[in-house]
Scaffold this active site. Structure first.
Site, PDB file in Angstrom:
ATOM      1  N   HIS A  80       0.790  -1.133   0.078  1.00 28.84           N
ATOM      2  CA  HIS A  80      -0.152   0.083   0.087  1.00 28.84           C
ATOM      3  C   HIS A  80       0.794   1.336  -0.080  1.00 28.84           C
ATOM      4  CE1 HIS A  80       0.860  -0.955   4.087  1.00 28.84           C
ATOM      5  NE2 HIS A  80       0.596   0.112   4.494  1.00 28.84           N
ATOM      6  N   GLY A 128       0.769  -6.021  -1.941  1.00 25.39           N
ATOM      7  CA  GLY A 128      -0.466  -5.337  -1.638  1.00 25.39           C
ATOM      8  C   GLY A 128      -1.348  -5.949  -0.734  1.00 25.39           C
ATOM      9  N   LEU A 130      -1.399  -8.062   2.188  1.00 22.66           N
ATOM     10  CA  LEU A 130      -0.345  -7.858   3.224  1.00 22.66           C
ATOM     11  C   LEU A 130       0.180  -9.340   3.586  1.00 22.66           C
ATOM     12  CD1 LEU A 130      -2.149  -5.190   5.439  1.00 22.66           C
ATOM     13  CD2 LEU A 130      -0.080  -4.996   3.835  1.00 22.66           C
ATOM     14  N   GLY A 170       0.978  -4.930   9.249  1.00 19.46           N
ATOM     15  CA  GLY A 170      -0.115  -5.654   8.799  1.00 19.46           C
ATOM     16  C   GLY A 170       0.643  -6.842   8.276  1.00 19.46           C
ATOM     17  N   VAL A 201       0.909   1.746  14.353  1.00 16.57           N
ATOM     18  CA  VAL A 201      -0.284   2.001  13.434  1.00 16.57           C
ATOM     19  C   VAL A 201      -0.668   0.806  12.635  1.00 16.57           C
ATOM     20  CG1 VAL A 201      -1.491   3.621  12.147  1.00 16.57           C
ATOM     21  CG2 VAL A 201      -0.127   4.309  13.861  1.00 16.57           C
ATOM     22  N   HIS A 275      -2.261   7.086   7.906  1.00 13.12           N
ATOM     23  CA  HIS A 275      -1.935   5.656   6.982  1.00 13.12           C
ATOM     24  C   HIS A 275      -2.438   6.040   5.499  1.00 13.12           C
ATOM     25  CE1 HIS A 275      -2.405   1.481   5.805  1.00 13.12           C
ATOM     26  NE2 HIS A 275      -3.706   2.010   5.524  1.00 13.12           N
ATOM     27  N   ARG A 366      -1.880 -39.217  -9.695  1.00 10.88           N
ATOM     28  CA  ARG A 366      -0.653 -38.820  -8.876  1.00 10.88           C
ATOM     29  C   ARG A 366       0.436 -39.747  -9.058  1.00 10.88           C
ATOM     30  NH1 ARG A 366      -1.176 -41.275  -2.773  1.00 10.88           N
ATOM     31  NH2 ARG A 366      -2.518 -42.959  -3.376  1.00 10.88           N
ATOM     32  N   SER A 393       2.374 -38.615  -0.222  1.00  4.15           N
ATOM     33  CA  SER A 393       1.233 -38.771  -0.785  1.00  4.15           C
ATOM     34  C   SER A 393       1.129 -38.022  -1.875  1.00  4.15           C
ATOM     35  CB  SER A 393       0.159 -38.231   0.064  1.00  4.15           C
ATOM     36  OG  SER A 393       0.276 -38.865   1.373  1.00  4.15           O
ATOM     37  N   GLU A 420       1.061 -24.303   3.574  1.00  2.00           N
ATOM     38  CA  GLU A 420       0.805 -24.192   2.419  1.00  2.00           C
ATOM     39  C   GLU A 420       0.723 -22.700   1.671  1.00  2.00           C
ATOM     40  OE1 GLU A 420      -1.243 -25.773   4.707  1.00  2.00           O
ATOM     41  OE2 GLU A 420      -0.966 -27.868   4.280  1.00  2.00           O
ATOM     42  N   ASP A 478     -10.834 -40.744   4.219  1.00  2.00           N
ATOM     43  CA  ASP A 478     -10.830 -39.240   4.971  1.00  2.00           C
ATOM     44  C   ASP A 478     -12.050 -38.369   5.205  1.00  2.00           C
ATOM     45  OD1 ASP A 478      -7.980 -39.669   5.921  1.00  2.00           O
ATOM     46  OD2 ASP A 478      -7.346 -38.907   4.021  1.00  2.00           O
TER      47      ASP A 478
END
Ligand SMILES: Cc1ncc(C[n+]2csc(CCOP(=O)(O)OP(=O)(O)O)c2C)c(N)n1
Length: 670
Positions: A80, A128, A130, A170, A201, A275, A366, A393, A420, A478
């Site tokens: 920002h 941007g 955060l 942030g 802030v 800000h 997979r 896996s 992740e 699962d």
């Protein structure tokens, strides 16, 4: 008259010149935000001295060659505060004109609201949202460590740069930065320096409204070195960077810079009013008090001459490196060719290097992916493959690639841990660096944990490959927590992300080739946990090519066309079976990738899905929504428009209607 530093580049210290340039940077930020009546003043004003030291002394870069290989990478995680970066890039002499500063946040300017990779020379990452930039910086640091290990030789060190990021409260509150910072500490990424703009802030309020932790202690606990400085004291800032760069502790470096947000506009500084753009109404007095003339977008002759001399010094330093680089190239022809290919994005024809599968095999996609990855990795030495603690896996381990660890920076398998979001953010950082080709894996259902970074990979057109497995209710035992149903549709909603859900091992081979041959954006490979039938009735080439095309005729009707069955992934086998029951006028279209199919010429799409044939039924073990685009108002869908169930996979599939019989039954109703 100032005497700017030319030699002894990173030792020179000219506080007066730096102070004047900080003042000018503040003026540019005020004028740009005032002109477009939007944007954030707080950080550009609060971090002006940090910017002056970074761009005026400490960073190693060449404004005329923003992608110089051994530059220090600077990432503004607190995106920002974009006017901070634009002001300093302009002052430092990058190809970012004053007109672009005047066009801050305007249509097609090089100064968009938040920094966007590719739009602006010197912008190393799109930031941007955060926290993302912190993970990107850690990714860059991984990439740099890998580059050092793979390309430096005993006689020539061509990579020895640092990664420097600037983050605020942030960024550091966001989970992704915590995941990434913990990993950076664990991996001992001592080429990383993270500046914390600690101004007490945030946006709505003073920071204590939402945080009371000891951030320095937190970073120490992650395994970082921590310094605390006055973020307006030029000497302290310069010393902190020198110390961080010279550190031999083997730890990443955290610099807490205490700053006054909005410094220069007393009416708002130090409060959350500083800000955004609230300070704009006070800028006439503020500019005068800073000693800026009434002329807006003013850059003093002192600043101009300091940075033009500094640029010469930086270029001299780049030229010195260039001489080493030339020697290195001459002495290491193969390595140089490898690096050139990486930077140019050259990828061999991967379909040629992947052997055909034994047609008698019945394996999961997979597992097929695991088999395909090995020759692909052999053909692409800079491909790396990571997993969020699920290599066992997701099966995307490069067998002879070694592990990337503190001790082994050449390892090609990155263990991200159960992180992740950081994994996806780190992969973006590695891709921004543009040397290694990152791929990473987890269960598809957890793509939601990485989605903000996946979205940014698409927005920034980064060639990241996500190898996400366990793609449907076929996961079985699962249960619904681990069974994606809305996930594939949600990923297809991200513009620029190719989502490929291959039907069998040969489509998987094509999918991997397509993903890694693509250099202008990310691909999500969606792979099954459970075994799938080998679609032997379709030639190997057709299936592989089909993954590139995104959609193709898997079974052609032998009578006038009167029904089209569409399917992806593990459901193509059901469509093939149902077609045999539904008569000779039935066609099966395998649709591994909607996005690729949409990029084909209209004539091809019409040949695969003739508009005249409106009897169409789709089948996919996920929500139906995406398929209405192809089945139209007269068609039907077979999908899973609810959460899954916990039971053996085939039973869950049958219970929720994902079978050839159910598909045939639905087809007969239209
Ligand atoms: C993920 C995310 N959530 C929310 C926002 C909106 N936002 C932009 S800046 C900001 C406050 C950030 O506070 P800090 O990092 O301390 O910046 P400063 O106020 O010091 O400029 C918020 C909530 C965002 N950009 N990204």
């Amino acid at each position: 008259m100032l005497s700017p530093p030319i030699s002894n580049l990173f030792m020179s210290f000219d506080p007066l010149a730096l102070e004047i340039s900080a003042r000018d940077a503040r003026g540019l930020a005020m004028d740009a935000v005032a002109q477009c009546k939007s944007g954030h003043l707080g950080l550009p004003l609060g971090c002006a001295e940090i910017g002056a030291v970074l761009f005026g002394i400490s960073l190693s870069y060449d404004p005329s060659e923003p992608r110089w290989l051994n530059r220090d990478r600077f990432i503004l995680s607190a995106g920002h505060g974009s006017m901070f970066l634009y002001a300093w890039l302009h002052l430092a002499g990058y190809d970012l004109s004053l007109d672009e500063i005047k066009n801050f946040r305007q249509l097609h300017s090089a100064t968009p609201g938040h920094p966007e990779f590719r739009d602006t020379p010197g912008v190393e990452a799109t930031t941007g949202p955060l926290g993302q930039g912190v993970a990107n910086a850690v990714g860059y640091a991984v990439s740099s460590k890998m580059s050092e290990a793979r390309f430096n030789t005993a006689t020539h060190k061509i990579f020895d740069h640092h990664i420097i990021a600037l983050a605020g409260d942030g960024c550091l509150q966001e989970g992704i930065s915590q995941e990434a910072s913990a990993l950076a500490g664990h991996l001992g990424l001592d080429n990383l320096i993270l500046f914390y703009d600690s101004n007490n802030v945030t946006l709505d309020a003073m920071a204590p409204m939402t945080q009371s932790e000891d951030t320095g202690a937190r970073y120490r606990a992650y395994g970082w070195d921590v310094q605390e400085i006055d973020g307006h004291d030029l000497q302290e800032i310069a010393n902190a960077i020198s110390k961080a760069k010279a550190s031999t502790s083997g730890k990443p470096q955290f610099v807490i810079a205490k700053t006054l947000i909005g410094k220069g506009i007393p009416e708002v500084s130090g409060t959350n009013k500083a800000h955004g753009e609230a300070g704009v109404k006070f800028i006439a007095e503020a500019r005068a008090a800073l000693g800026l003339p009434p002329e807006t977008f003013f850059v003093s002759s002192e600043t101009k001459s300091y940075f033009s001399a500094h640029k010469q010094g930086l270029q001299a330093s780049h030229a010195a490196w260039q001489a080493t680089y030339a020697e290195w190239r001459a002495a290491n022809l193969d390595l140089a060719a490898e690096l050139d290919d990486a930077i140019a994005g050259n990828v061999p024809d991967l379909r040629k290097v992947i052997p055909a599968f034994d047609p008698a095999l019945t394996i999961a996609t997979r597992k097929a992916g695991s088999d395909v990855l090995q020759p692909v990795a052999a053909a692409m030495p800079l491909l790396i493959s990571g997993s969020a603690d699920l290599h066992g896996s997701t099966l995307n381990y490069i067998k002879d690639g070694g592990d990337f660890t503190r001790e082994n920076r050449s390892g090609r398998n990155v263990h991200f841990g159960i992180r992740e979001h950081a994994m996806c953010g780190l992969m973006n950082g590695i891709a921004y660096d543009g040397i290694f080709r990152p791929s990473g894996a987890t269960f598809l259902v957890f793509s939601d944990y990485g989605r903000p970074a996946i979205r940014l990979a698409a927005l920034s057109r980064l060639p990241v490959v996500f190898i996400f497995t366990h793609d449907s209710i076929g996961v079985g035992e699962d249960g619904p927590t681990h069974e994606p149903v809305e996930t594939v549709a949600a990923l297809r909603a991200i513009p620029g992300l190719d989502v490929i859900r291959p039907a069998d091992p040969e489509e998987t081979a094509g999918a991997f080739a397509a993903a890694f041959e693509k250099t202008d954006g990310p691909t999500m490979l969606v792979l099954s946990r459970q075994n799938v039938a080998m679609l032997k009735e379709i030639s190997v080439d057709t299936r592989r090519e089909g993954a590139f095309l995104g959609g193709y005729i898997a079974h052609k009707e032998s009578a006038p066309l009167d029904l089209i069955l569409l399917a992806s992934g593990s459901e193509v086998q059901h469509a093939m079976k149902a077609a045999a029951d539904l008569g000779p006028g039935t066609r099966v279209v395998s649709m591994p990738c909607f996005e690729r199919f949409e990029r084909q010429p209209a004539a091809y799409k019409e040949a695969v899905l003739p508009i005249a044939c409106r009897r169409r039924v789709s089948i996919e073990a996920g929500i139906s929504d995406p398929w209405f685009r192809y089945v139209g108002l007269d068609g039907r869908t077979v999908g899973v428009d609810r959460f899954g169930l916990s039971a053996p996979g085939p039973i869950v599939m049958a219970e929720l209607g994902i079978t050839a019989d159910h598909l045939a039954e639905v087809a007969r109703t239209i």
